[in-house]
Design a protein around this motif. Structure first.
Motif, mmCIF file in Angstrom:
data_model
loop_
_atom_site.group_PDB
_atom_site.id
_atom_site.type_symbol
_atom_site.label_atom_id
_atom_site.label_comp_id
_atom_site.label_asym_id
_atom_site.label_seq_id
_atom_site.Cartn_x
_atom_site.Cartn_y
_atom_site.Cartn_z
ATOM 1 N N GLN A 265 37.111 -21.999 5.754
ATOM 2 C CA GLN A 265 36.466 -20.084 5.455
ATOM 3 C C GLN A 265 35.789 -19.007 6.031
ATOM 4 O O GLN A 265 35.138 -19.921 6.895
ATOM 5 C CB GLN A 265 35.923 -20.571 3.906
ATOM 6 C CG GLN A 265 35.248 -20.016 3.371
ATOM 7 C CD GLN A 265 34.003 -19.822 2.143
ATOM 8 O OE1 GLN A 265 34.749 -21.135 0.803
ATOM 9 N NE2 GLN A 265 33.258 -19.359 2.087
ATOM 10 N N TRP B 63 30.244 -28.082 3.590
ATOM 11 C CA TRP B 63 30.920 -27.265 4.427
ATOM 12 C C TRP B 63 30.202 -27.290 5.749
ATOM 13 O O TRP B 63 28.801 -27.403 5.974
ATOM 14 C CB TRP B 63 31.287 -25.490 4.170
ATOM 15 C CG TRP B 63 31.922 -25.321 2.550
ATOM 16 C CD1 TRP B 63 30.902 -25.211 1.408
ATOM 17 C CD2 TRP B 63 33.115 -24.900 2.896
ATOM 18 N NE1 TRP B 63 32.682 -24.916 0.673
ATOM 19 C CE2 TRP B 63 33.225 -24.393 1.506
ATOM 20 C CE3 TRP B 63 33.763 -25.202 3.989
ATOM 21 C CZ2 TRP B 63 35.155 -24.503 1.641
ATOM 22 C CZ3 TRP B 63 34.854 -24.819 3.965
ATOM 23 C CH2 TRP B 63 35.731 -24.054 3.097
ATOM 24 N N THR C 235 41.049 -17.782 2.748
ATOM 25 C CA THR C 235 40.601 -20.023 2.835
ATOM 26 C C THR C 235 41.805 -19.736 3.268
ATOM 27 O O THR C 235 42.502 -19.396 2.524
ATOM 28 C CB THR C 235 39.610 -20.346 1.176
ATOM 29 O OG1 THR C 235 38.564 -19.303 1.303
ATOM 30 C CG2 THR C 235 39.877 -21.301 1.360
ATOM 31 N N THR D 67 42.962 -33.712 3.973
ATOM 32 C CA THR D 67 42.985 -32.397 3.495
ATOM 33 C C THR D 67 41.324 -31.354 4.448
ATOM 34 O O THR D 67 39.995 -31.837 4.347
ATOM 35 C CB THR D 67 43.215 -31.135 2.479
ATOM 36 O OG1 THR D 67 44.132 -31.902 1.583
ATOM 37 C CG2 THR D 67 43.329 -30.141 2.542
ATOM 38 N N ASP E 220 38.200 -32.499 2.971
ATOM 39 C CA ASP E 220 38.812 -32.822 1.564
ATOM 40 C C ASP E 220 37.730 -32.011 0.767
ATOM 41 O O ASP E 220 37.228 -30.715 0.233
ATOM 42 C CB ASP E 220 38.156 -33.994 1.201
ATOM 43 C CG ASP E 220 39.829 -34.711 1.607
ATOM 44 O OD1 ASP E 220 40.528 -34.704 1.455
ATOM 45 O OD2 ASP E 220 39.676 -35.692 2.255
ATOM 46 N N THR F 295 39.722 -27.485 5.347
ATOM 47 C CA THR F 295 39.641 -26.369 4.555
ATOM 48 C C THR F 295 38.945 -25.660 5.438
ATOM 49 O O THR F 295 38.201 -26.167 5.531
ATOM 50 C CB THR F 295 39.340 -25.900 3.521
ATOM 51 O OG1 THR F 295 39.909 -27.232 2.798
ATOM 52 C CG2 THR F 295 39.284 -25.198 2.547
ATOM 53 N N SER G 125 43.601 -23.777 3.586
ATOM 54 C CA SER G 125 43.762 -25.036 3.899
ATOM 55 C C SER G 125 44.969 -25.949 4.660
ATOM 56 O O SER G 125 46.134 -25.506 4.214
ATOM 57 C CB SER G 125 43.548 -25.882 2.176
ATOM 58 O OG SER G 125 42.202 -25.525 2.062
ATOM 59 N N LYS G 126 45.138 -27.061 5.271
ATOM 60 C CA LYS G 126 45.527 -27.693 6.006
ATOM 61 C C LYS G 126 45.547 -29.630 4.963
ATOM 62 O O LYS G 126 44.976 -30.543 5.622
ATOM 63 C CB LYS G 126 46.370 -27.320 7.161
ATOM 64 C CG LYS G 126 47.634 -27.700 7.335
ATOM 65 C CD LYS G 126 47.427 -27.362 9.306
ATOM 66 C CE LYS G 126 47.934 -26.022 9.309
ATOM 67 N NZ LYS G 126 49.472 -25.003 8.723
ATOM 68 N N GLU G 127 46.573 -30.392 5.708
ATOM 69 C CA GLU G 127 47.148 -30.849 5.198
ATOM 70 C C GLU G 127 47.308 -31.886 6.744
ATOM 71 O O GLU G 127 48.049 -31.508 7.052
ATOM 72 C CB GLU G 127 47.184 -31.901 4.035
ATOM 73 C CG GLU G 127 47.152 -33.296 3.846
ATOM 74 C CD GLU G 127 47.821 -34.421 2.656
ATOM 75 O OE1 GLU G 127 47.736 -34.103 1.885
ATOM 76 O OE2 GLU G 127 50.032 -33.853 2.841
#
Length: 218
Positions: free
Chosen positions: A103, A71, A113, A99, A67, A101, A115-117
């Protein structure tokens, strides 16, 4: 399976095949070079997510976050572009999806970048109960060659504890010990000629075992 023994080459081949299949399944189109793969793991009563970048290599400066959290880097010595997130109890109890993420700098030296839920499966209601060993009361008294043990704990733990047994540790090692009566009101035979450490073991949801040392009242 011992992955670093004689089966190593075969297992590594299977891992490569798995990665190729997952890369093909997770790509949105043929032009996409890298994908983010998420996998949910369960250990004991805790859950963790593995996040890994698959695809065109080499990539560098991989960072991951949950979320809007901080990092985190890949662990030192990790050969794959991945990390693991241990899910905090508040996420396990209240959240249905999170979520992840990633990078990184790709093989073309471009910052990417992804992102995946991930949807968290429903947990057994028993797993929402937090087991606190300090809430368990163990009274033990010695009479000749027997130890009498009484265990008491909050009623809500009844849905969490699926088994209670006893272990004894001596110079020879650790083993289960037989007892008479019930697990919560037990009579345990003793060998007064040897030193030992006795523990009450609580199996939680038939998966995780918590051991609590037993101290004898003199």
């Amino acid at each position: 399976i011992e992955i670093y023994g004689r089966l190593r080459s075969g297992i590594e081949t299977l891992f490569e095949m798995e990665n190729k299949i997952d890369l093909k399944l997770l790509k949105n189109d043929d032009n996409q070079k890298n994908v983010l793969r998420l996998r949910l793991f369960s250990t004991g009563l805790e859950r963790a997510i593995e996040a890994e970048i698959l695809g065109e290599m080499p990539i560098k400066n991989c960072l991951f976050k949950i979320d809007e959290g901080e990092w985190i880097k890949i662990q030192k010595g990790e050969e794959r572009n991945r990390t693991f997130f241990e899910l905090p109890s508040e996420i396990n109890a209240k959240r249905k999806s999170i979520t992840i993420t990633a990078q990184f700098v790709d093989s073309q030296e471009k910052l990417q970048t992804i992102s995946k839920e991930i949807t968290l499966p429903i947990k057994d209601a028993r797993l929402y109960v937090s087991f606190d060993p300090n809430q368990v009361r163990i009274h033990a008294s010695k009479q000749k060659d027997k130890l009498f043990v009484k265990i008491d704990y909050p009623q809500i733990y009844e849905i969490l504890i699926t088994d209670i047994f006893y272990e004894v540790q001596t110079e020879k090692g650790v083993e289960k010990i037989e007892f008479a009566g019930t697990a919560k009101d037990a009579s345990i035979p003793l060998n007064n000629n040897q030193k030992f450490l006795l523990s009450a073991c609580f199996k939680l949801c038939s998966r995780k075992t918590v051991k609590i040392p037993i101290y004898v009242n003199s």
